[in-house]
Design a protein around this motif. Sequence first.
Motif, short mmCIF file in Angstrom:
data_model
loop_
_atom_site.label_atom_id
_atom_site.label_comp_id
_atom_site.label_asym_id
_atom_site.label_seq_id
_atom_site.Cartn_x
_atom_site.Cartn_y
_atom_site.Cartn_z
N ILE A 197 111.72 -18.29 103.61
CA ILE A 197 111.68 -19.18 102.45
C ILE A 197 110.63 -20.25 102.69
CG2 ILE A 197 113.03 -20.80 101.04
CD1 ILE A 197 114.19 -17.98 100.93
N ASP A 198 109.82 -20.52 101.68
CA ASP A 198 108.84 -21.61 101.72
C ASP A 198 108.81 -22.23 100.33
OD1 ASP A 198 106.71 -23.35 102.00
OD2 ASP A 198 105.28 -21.83 102.63
N ALA A 199 109.69 -23.20 100.09
CA ALA A 199 109.81 -23.82 98.77
C ALA A 199 109.06 -25.15 98.77
CB ALA A 199 111.28 -24.04 98.43
N ARG A 200 108.32 -25.38 97.66
CA ARG A 200 107.53 -26.61 97.52
C ARG A 200 107.72 -27.15 96.12
NH1 ARG A 200 102.94 -26.28 101.38
NH2 ARG A 200 103.54 -24.63 102.82
N TYR A 201 108.20 -28.40 96.06
CA TYR A 201 108.46 -29.01 94.76
C TYR A 201 108.51 -30.52 94.90
CZ TYR A 201 113.21 -28.30 96.65
OH TYR A 201 114.31 -28.25 97.44
N VAL A 202 108.76 -31.21 93.78
CA VAL A 202 108.73 -32.67 93.76
C VAL A 202 110.06 -33.20 93.24
CG1 VAL A 202 107.56 -34.71 92.83
CG2 VAL A 202 106.23 -32.66 93.38
N LEU A 203 110.56 -34.21 93.93
CA LEU A 203 111.76 -34.94 93.51
C LEU A 203 111.33 -36.26 92.89
CD1 LEU A 203 113.83 -34.54 96.82
CD2 LEU A 203 113.84 -33.02 94.83
N GLN A 204 112.06 -36.70 91.86
CA GLN A 204 111.82 -38.03 91.29
C GLN A 204 113.14 -38.78 91.30
OE1 GLN A 204 110.45 -38.26 87.20
NE2 GLN A 204 109.58 -40.27 87.59
N THR A 205 113.17 -39.92 91.98
CA THR A 205 114.40 -40.70 92.07
C THR A 205 114.69 -41.37 90.73
OG1 THR A 205 113.26 -42.69 92.82
CG2 THR A 205 114.02 -41.14 94.53
N ASP A 206 115.93 -41.82 90.57
CA ASP A 206 116.32 -42.48 89.32
C ASP A 206 115.60 -43.80 89.11
OD1 ASP A 206 117.70 -43.84 91.33
OD2 ASP A 206 119.66 -43.66 90.36
N ASP A 207 114.96 -44.33 90.17
CA ASP A 207 114.15 -45.55 90.00
C ASP A 207 112.65 -45.24 89.99
OD1 ASP A 207 113.99 -44.93 92.68
OD2 ASP A 207 114.67 -46.87 93.41
#
Length: 155
Positions: free
Chosen positions: A70-80
């Motif tokens: 598995i090689d997953a690449r993505y972006v998280l955005q915090t609630d702030d």
Amino acid sequence: MSNEPLFEFAFDIRIKVEPGKGFEAGDTAKGLRRMIPITGGTFEGPNIKGIVIPGGYDFQLLRNDNVMEIDARYVLQTDDGALITIVNRGLRHADKEVMEQMASGVEVSPSLYYFRSIPQFETGSKKYDWLNRSVFVANGARKPAEVIIGVFQVL
């Protein structure tokens, strides 16, 4: 040296994927290559919460020994509003029948397969700098339209 590492729960990531919407490059020299689009999701823990931004990918390689890299690449955005990139590499494997069931969209108990990874994070946010400065390990569960990743900080 007998100093065993300690682990602390950091957060869960619930990644949305569309069953059957991936791309298959076919049998390569290394195995069967698949690319699964990440369509969104959420994450939450004691000190962090937010969404998974649509547009990432889970690059998978089903090796000849029936182990999925598995090689997953993505972006998280915090609630702030902070953005956090993640590169999550790991392994998933089980008996051939269980792997085939998961590939066809059947929900299988996580007790029937091994799914572990090492997520690496990067952010410019001072509030979430702890993600830049620690090692993390994760366990995963694969559902037909969702992947659940439990992230633990190695103390």
